[in-house]
Write an enzyme that holds these catalytic residues in place. Structure first.
Site, short mmCIF file in Angstrom:
data_model
loop_
_atom_site.label_atom_id
_atom_site.label_comp_id
_atom_site.label_asym_id
_atom_site.label_seq_id
_atom_site.Cartn_x
_atom_site.Cartn_y
_atom_site.Cartn_z
N GLY A 60 -21.08 62.96 -34.22
CA GLY A 60 -21.81 63.06 -32.85
C GLY A 60 -23.02 62.27 -32.95
O GLY A 60 -23.96 62.58 -33.71
N ALA A 87 -24.97 61.10 -29.75
CA ALA A 87 -25.89 61.33 -28.71
C ALA A 87 -26.52 62.66 -28.69
O ALA A 87 -27.26 63.13 -29.63
CB ALA A 87 -25.24 60.75 -27.24
N SER A 88 -26.17 63.25 -27.48
CA SER A 88 -27.06 64.77 -27.33
C SER A 88 -26.23 65.60 -28.62
O SER A 88 -26.72 66.49 -29.16
CB SER A 88 -26.67 65.46 -26.28
N GLU A 143 -15.82 65.89 -22.84
CA GLU A 143 -15.72 64.40 -23.00
C GLU A 143 -14.83 63.70 -21.97
O GLU A 143 -14.92 62.38 -21.78
CB GLU A 143 -15.70 64.00 -24.40
#
Length: 193
Positions: A24, A26-27, A91
């Site tokens: 992961g 990004a956030s 997503e």
């Protein structure tokens, strides 16, 4: 394009504890945010992906693109089948992001590579590789992810070179206030990574 009529979580085989090792960037770089989104997930530390570059694309969310000589840092998580299905849905797989298998190098708390390479799954928007501007609510989530990943080895140099051109820093007080506002007022967060 419309999403699935039935949630993938309704058809998931939960007989296995973990189905995937996930990167992961990004956030979802934040172990705390991931635990909230994917309660079964198991954080395994940071890793870096060589010859890719972090960006905000035209959807206004984080993405990575192949880019010789660049690097992307991300968090590694083991995902349960249920959590993987939930991430696929949030997503927008396959109409927004696609699942890709990439090889990453694990990173120690000092931000340096350990030499250990692992194969992992990540989400990539291969259709929209153009640069964009960040969605205002997403700034809070990325700043939180940066803060949460620093103790595990996220280098300041990486943040300054790749992330800060898209995302201004905010104070801890503003971040806490904005996170509360985002959670209360925002519709379901899409493109979480």
């Amino acid at each position: 394009m419309q999403g699935p009529k039935v949630s993938r979580n309704d058809t998931v085989d939960t007989s296995r504890r973990f189905s995937e090792l996930y990167f992961g960037y990004a956030s979802n770089l934040s172990p705390a945010a991931m635990k909230g989104r994917c309660p079964d997930s198991l954080f395994c530390g940071l890793a870096r992906l060589e010859n890719w570059k972090w960006q905000i694309n035209s959807t206004q969310y984080g993405n990575i693109i192949p880019s010789e000589g660049n690097v992307v840092y991300g968090s590694l998580f083991f995902l349960s089948p249920r959590d993987e299905a939930g991430l696929d849905e949030s997503e927008g797989v396959p109409w927004l992001y696609e699942k890709r298998t990439v090889e990453v190098e694990r990173v120690g708390a000092d931000g340096k590579g350990t030499g250990q390479r692992v194969s992992t799954m990540t989400y990539v928007d291969v259709q929209r590789t153009d640069e964009g501007t960040i969605m205002p609510d997403y700034i809070v989530w990325i700043n939180k992810a940066i803060r949460d990943a620093k103790p595990y080895g996220l280098p300041d140099e990486y943040v300054q070179k790749y992330v800060r051109p898209y995302i201004p820093p905010i104070s801890k007080e503003d971040e806490d206030r904005d996170l509360i506002a985002v959670r209360v007022m925002a519709p379901r967060h899409r493109g979480i990574d």
